[in-house]
Design a protein around this motif. Structure first.
Motif, PDB file in Angstrom:
ATOM      1  N   ARG A 179      16.864 -37.669  91.802  1.00 37.67           N
ATOM      2  CA  ARG A 179      16.804 -36.404  91.552  1.00 37.67           C
ATOM      3  C   ARG A 179      16.405 -35.356  92.765  1.00 37.67           C
ATOM      4  NH1 ARG A 179      12.525 -37.176  88.007  1.00 37.67           N
ATOM      5  NH2 ARG A 179      10.983 -37.270  89.724  1.00 37.67           N
ATOM      6  N   HIS A 180      15.609 -36.070  93.795  1.00 34.47           N
ATOM      7  CA  HIS A 180      15.526 -35.467  95.270  1.00 34.47           C
ATOM      8  C   HIS A 180      16.815 -35.244  95.698  1.00 34.47           C
ATOM      9  CE1 HIS A 180      11.504 -34.897  95.203  1.00 34.47           C
ATOM     10  NE2 HIS A 180      11.060 -36.463  95.022  1.00 34.47           N
ATOM     11  N   ARG A 181      17.955 -36.061  95.655  1.00 37.35           N
ATOM     12  CA  ARG A 181      19.284 -35.822  96.279  1.00 37.35           C
ATOM     13  C   ARG A 181      19.904 -34.814  95.528  1.00 37.35           C
ATOM     14  NH1 ARG A 181      21.544 -41.951  97.494  1.00 37.35           N
ATOM     15  NH2 ARG A 181      20.274 -42.471  99.007  1.00 37.35           N
ATOM     16  N   ARG A 182      19.819 -34.881  94.157  1.00 36.99           N
ATOM     17  CA  ARG A 182      20.433 -33.507  93.498  1.00 36.99           C
ATOM     18  C   ARG A 182      19.843 -32.215  94.130  1.00 36.99           C
ATOM     19  NH1 ARG A 182      19.128 -34.883  88.284  1.00 36.99           N
ATOM     20  NH2 ARG A 182      17.539 -33.472  88.420  1.00 36.99           N
ATOM     21  N   ASP A 183      18.717 -32.427  93.999  1.00 38.07           N
ATOM     22  CA  ASP A 183      18.062 -30.932  94.545  1.00 38.07           C
ATOM     23  C   ASP A 183      18.195 -30.783  95.904  1.00 38.07           C
ATOM     24  OD1 ASP A 183      16.720 -30.703  91.989  1.00 38.07           O
ATOM     25  OD2 ASP A 183      14.723 -31.697  92.883  1.00 38.07           O
ATOM     26  N   ILE A 184      18.297 -31.567  96.674  1.00 38.31           N
ATOM     27  CA  ILE A 184      18.972 -31.125  98.223  1.00 38.31           C
ATOM     28  C   ILE A 184      20.119 -30.667  98.264  1.00 38.31           C
ATOM     29  CG2 ILE A 184      19.349 -32.334 100.410  1.00 38.31           C
ATOM     30  CD1 ILE A 184      16.991 -34.196 100.075  1.00 38.31           C
ATOM     31  N   SER A 185      21.023 -31.373  97.504  1.00 32.30           N
ATOM     32  CA  SER A 185      22.459 -30.724  97.463  1.00 32.30           C
ATOM     33  C   SER A 185      22.675 -29.499  96.698  1.00 32.30           C
ATOM     34  CB  SER A 185      23.498 -31.812  96.709  1.00 32.30           C
ATOM     35  OG  SER A 185      23.130 -31.917  95.250  1.00 32.30           O
ATOM     36  N   ARG A 186      21.790 -29.117  95.890  1.00 33.90           N
ATOM     37  CA  ARG A 186      21.840 -27.705  95.341  1.00 33.90           C
ATOM     38  C   ARG A 186      21.094 -26.884  96.157  1.00 33.90           C
ATOM     39  NH1 ARG A 186      18.377 -28.352  90.869  1.00 33.90           N
ATOM     40  NH2 ARG A 186      16.686 -27.404  91.784  1.00 33.90           N
ATOM     41  N   THR A 223      23.105 -23.575  98.049  1.00 37.45           N
ATOM     42  CA  THR A 223      22.437 -22.067  98.129  1.00 37.45           C
ATOM     43  C   THR A 223      22.479 -21.560  99.360  1.00 37.45           C
ATOM     44  OG1 THR A 223      21.255 -22.895  96.012  1.00 37.45           O
ATOM     45  CG2 THR A 223      20.459 -20.737  97.200  1.00 37.45           C
ATOM     46  N   ILE A 224      22.229 -22.509 100.461  1.00 36.33           N
ATOM     47  CA  ILE A 224      22.042 -22.025 101.684  1.00 36.33           C
ATOM     48  C   ILE A 224      23.139 -21.604 102.411  1.00 36.33           C
ATOM     49  CG2 ILE A 224      21.660 -23.013 104.274  1.00 36.33           C
ATOM     50  CD1 ILE A 224      19.096 -24.550 102.843  1.00 36.33           C
ATOM     51  N   ALA A 225      24.312 -22.320 102.046  1.00 37.84           N
ATOM     52  CA  ALA A 225      25.753 -22.158 102.536  1.00 37.84           C
ATOM     53  C   ALA A 225      26.190 -20.869 101.814  1.00 37.84           C
ATOM     54  CB  ALA A 225      26.612 -23.180 102.160  1.00 37.84           C
ATOM     55  N   GLU A 226      25.841 -20.603 100.551  1.00 41.80           N
ATOM     56  CA  GLU A 226      26.166 -19.263  99.908  1.00 41.80           C
ATOM     57  C   GLU A 226      25.408 -18.086 100.690  1.00 41.80           C
ATOM     58  OE1 GLU A 226      25.398 -19.474  95.908  1.00 41.80           O
ATOM     59  OE2 GLU A 226      26.883 -20.952  95.406  1.00 41.80           O
ATOM     60  N   ILE A 227      24.065 -18.033 100.967  1.00 40.52           N
ATOM     61  CA  ILE A 227      23.527 -17.264 101.646  1.00 40.52           C
ATOM     62  C   ILE A 227      23.993 -16.749 103.060  1.00 40.52           C
ATOM     63  CG2 ILE A 227      21.078 -16.666 102.478  1.00 40.52           C
ATOM     64  CD1 ILE A 227      19.839 -18.015 100.151  1.00 40.52           C
ATOM     65  N   GLU A 228      24.183 -17.902 103.794  1.00 43.07           N
ATOM     66  CA  GLU A 228      24.726 -17.777 105.276  1.00 43.07           C
ATOM     67  C   GLU A 228      26.213 -17.124 105.026  1.00 43.07           C
ATOM     68  OE1 GLU A 228      23.908 -18.689 108.469  1.00 43.07           O
ATOM     69  OE2 GLU A 228      21.847 -19.148 107.301  1.00 43.07           O
ATOM     70  N   LYS A 229      26.973 -17.356 104.148  1.00 40.84           N
ATOM     71  CA  LYS A 229      28.154 -16.691 103.990  1.00 40.84           C
ATOM     72  C   LYS A 229      28.161 -15.284 103.734  1.00 40.84           C
ATOM     73  CE  LYS A 229      32.558 -16.996 101.468  1.00 40.84           C
ATOM     74  NZ  LYS A 229      33.364 -17.652 100.439  1.00 40.84           N
TER      75      LYS A 229
END
Length: 108
Positions: free
Chosen positions: A66-73, A77-83
Motif C-alpha cells: 500500500r505504501h509503495r502504491r501511494d509513493i508511486s501515485r 503527481t509531483i511529476a505532473e506539477i513539475e511539468k
C-alpha cells in the motif's frame, strides 16, 4: 562507528553461541493427535524464531505494498506539477505577443 557496530554484533553472536552450547539437550515437542518431534532445544528455538519472522513479514506485506502504491501515485503527481510549473515558467519568460495593430495607410 562501524567498528563499534561490528563489536556489538560479535558480542551478540558469542552470547547466542554460548546459549546454544549450553542448551544442546534433546527435547520432545508434542503436537496434537499424538505427533511428537525430538530435536535439540536450540534447533527448535531457531525454527520457531524463523517461523515467527516469516509470519511477521507476511503480516507486513499488505502495508508495504500500500505504501509503495501511494509513493508511486505521489511521484506521478509531483511529476505532473513539475511539468505544469515548467510550462508556466516558460510562458512567463516568453515575450508577450503584441495585439493586432490595424493597418493604417498614411498619405505622404
Amino acid at each position: 562507528m562501524k567498528i563499534i557496530s561490528k563489536f556489538i554484533w560479535l558480542l551478540v553472536f558469542i552470547a547466542f553461541l554460548g546459549f546454544a552450547l549450553k542448551n544442546d539437550k534433546i527435547v520432545t515437542l508434542e503436537y496434537f493427535w499424538g505427533y511428537q518431534q525430538s530435536a535439540p532445544l536450540v534447533i527448535l528455538l531457531l525454527c520457531f524464531f524463523v517461523a515467527g519472522a516469516v509470519f511477521c513479514l507476511l503480516a507486513m506485506a499488505p502495508m508495504v505494498f500500500r505504501h509503495r502504491r501511494d509513493i508511486s501515485r505521489h511521484k506521478k503527481t509531483i511529476a505532473e506539477i513539475e511539468k505544469e510549473r515548467q510550462l508556466e515558467q516558460a510562458a512567463a519568460n516568453q515575450a508577450p505577443m503584441p495585439d493586432a495593430i490595424p493597418n493604417v495607410i498614411r498619405n505622404s
